[in-house]
Design a protein around this motif. Structure first.
Motif, PDB file in Angstrom:
ATOM      1  N   LYS A 238       5.975  -8.523   3.473  1.00 58.55           N
ATOM      2  CA  LYS A 238       4.866  -9.349   3.939  1.00 58.55           C
ATOM      3  C   LYS A 238       3.646  -8.516   4.303  1.00 58.55           C
ATOM      4  N   CYS A 239       3.849  -7.235   4.576  1.00 56.94           N
ATOM      5  CA  CYS A 239       2.720  -6.371   4.919  1.00 56.94           C
ATOM      6  C   CYS A 239       1.850  -6.102   3.696  1.00 56.94           C
ATOM      7  N   GLN A 240       2.488  -5.869   2.550  1.00 59.52           N
ATOM      8  CA  GLN A 240       1.732  -5.534   1.351  1.00 59.52           C
ATOM      9  C   GLN A 240       1.707  -6.681   0.338  1.00 59.52           C
ATOM     10  N   CYS A 241       2.196  -7.852   0.732  1.00 63.04           N
ATOM     11  CA  CYS A 241       2.138  -9.062  -0.102  1.00 63.04           C
ATOM     12  C   CYS A 241       2.804  -8.864  -1.462  1.00 63.04           C
TER      13      CYS A 241
ATOM     14  N   VAL B 104      -3.171  -9.536  -4.016  1.00 56.95           N
ATOM     15  CA  VAL B 104      -4.124  -8.563  -3.491  1.00 56.95           C
ATOM     16  C   VAL B 104      -5.115  -9.303  -2.595  1.00 56.95           C
ATOM     17  N   PRO B 105      -5.057  -9.061  -1.278  1.00 57.27           N
ATOM     18  CA  PRO B 105      -5.979  -9.746  -0.356  1.00 57.27           C
ATOM     19  C   PRO B 105      -7.360  -9.098  -0.402  1.00 57.27           C
ATOM     20  N   LEU B 106      -8.238  -9.622  -1.239  1.00 58.31           N
ATOM     21  CA  LEU B 106      -9.527  -8.984  -1.512  1.00 58.31           C
ATOM     22  C   LEU B 106     -10.443  -8.912  -0.296  1.00 58.31           C
ATOM     23  N   LYS B 107     -10.262  -9.777   0.668  1.00 63.03           N
ATOM     24  CA  LYS B 107     -11.106  -9.747   1.865  1.00 63.03           C
ATOM     25  C   LYS B 107     -10.447  -8.964   2.995  1.00 63.03           C
TER      26      LYS B 107
ATOM     27  N   THR C 196     -10.939  -1.303  -0.372  1.00 58.41           N
ATOM     28  CA  THR C 196     -11.187  -1.284  -1.813  1.00 58.41           C
ATOM     29  C   THR C 196     -10.042  -0.644  -2.583  1.00 58.41           C
ATOM     30  N   THR C 197      -9.112   0.012  -1.885  1.00 60.50           N
ATOM     31  CA  THR C 197      -7.987   0.673  -2.550  1.00 60.50           C
ATOM     32  C   THR C 197      -6.678   0.075  -2.060  1.00 60.50           C
ATOM     33  N   PHE C 198      -5.836  -0.314  -2.992  1.00 60.68           N
ATOM     34  CA  PHE C 198      -4.516  -0.846  -2.682  1.00 60.68           C
ATOM     35  C   PHE C 198      -3.495  -0.014  -3.455  1.00 60.68           C
ATOM     36  N   VAL C 199      -2.499   0.528  -2.755  1.00 60.65           N
ATOM     37  CA  VAL C 199      -1.500   1.394  -3.382  1.00 60.65           C
ATOM     38  C   VAL C 199      -0.128   0.756  -3.202  1.00 60.65           C
ATOM     39  N   TYR C 200       0.596   0.612  -4.298  1.00 54.83           N
ATOM     40  CA  TYR C 200       1.936   0.024  -4.268  1.00 54.83           C
ATOM     41  C   TYR C 200       2.920   1.015  -4.865  1.00 54.83           C
TER      42      TYR C 200
END
Length: 142
Positions: A20-23, A50-53, A67-71
């Motif tokens: 739930k933290c990283q959806c 990806v929660p853009l806001k 602006t950066t999302f790492v999975y």
């Protein structure tokens, strides 16, 4: 090897990860092979929202937008809950993953955790910093 649980009693799809933290949700199920319909193959589905806001600091509404999302699958699949292991007749607590002491990066609020922030509140001409709850359902028992 990942162990999962069924999404629905009538469904053969198993949830391997529900972060739930990283959806992120990772599921698996057996489907008929296109090459050989009599044979089943394992199909995995990875669903990422990806929660853009999202803010860089989720508890600070004034922080810049992320602006950066790492999975990383290794981080999503890690199991940090302690388990008991028997070694030589003795029982020891153990963790199934390394790097469990590092804080988890959250791109949105984990609804199981309580998040708060402070904000300036003007009352009768005087400004005070007041603490506000961002996830009330997880901060209050009732």
């Amino acid at each position: 090897v990942l162990a999962g649980y069924p999404r629905d009693s009538s469904d053969e799809e198993y949830v391997l990860v529900n972060n739930k933290c990283q959806c992120v949700t990772v599921t698996s199920r057996f489907v008929p092979s296109k090459e050989n319909p009599g044979e089943e193959i394992l199909e995995r589905n990875i669903r990422i929202l990806v929660p853009l806001k999202a803010r860089e600091n989720i508890s600070d509404p004034m922080s810049p937008l992320r602006t950066t999302f790492v999975y990383r699958m290794t981080e999503l699949c890690k199991k940090c809950d302690p388990v008991e292991v028997e070694v030589g007749g003795e029982i020891y607590p153990a963790q199934q993953s390394t790097s469990c002491d590092e804080p988890e990066t959250c791109y949105t609020y984990n609804r199981d955790k309580c998040y708060t922030t402070t904000f300036p509140f003007l009352y009768h001409g005087e400004t005070k910093n007041v603490q506000a709850v961002l996830t009330p359902a997880s901060c209050y028992a009732d």
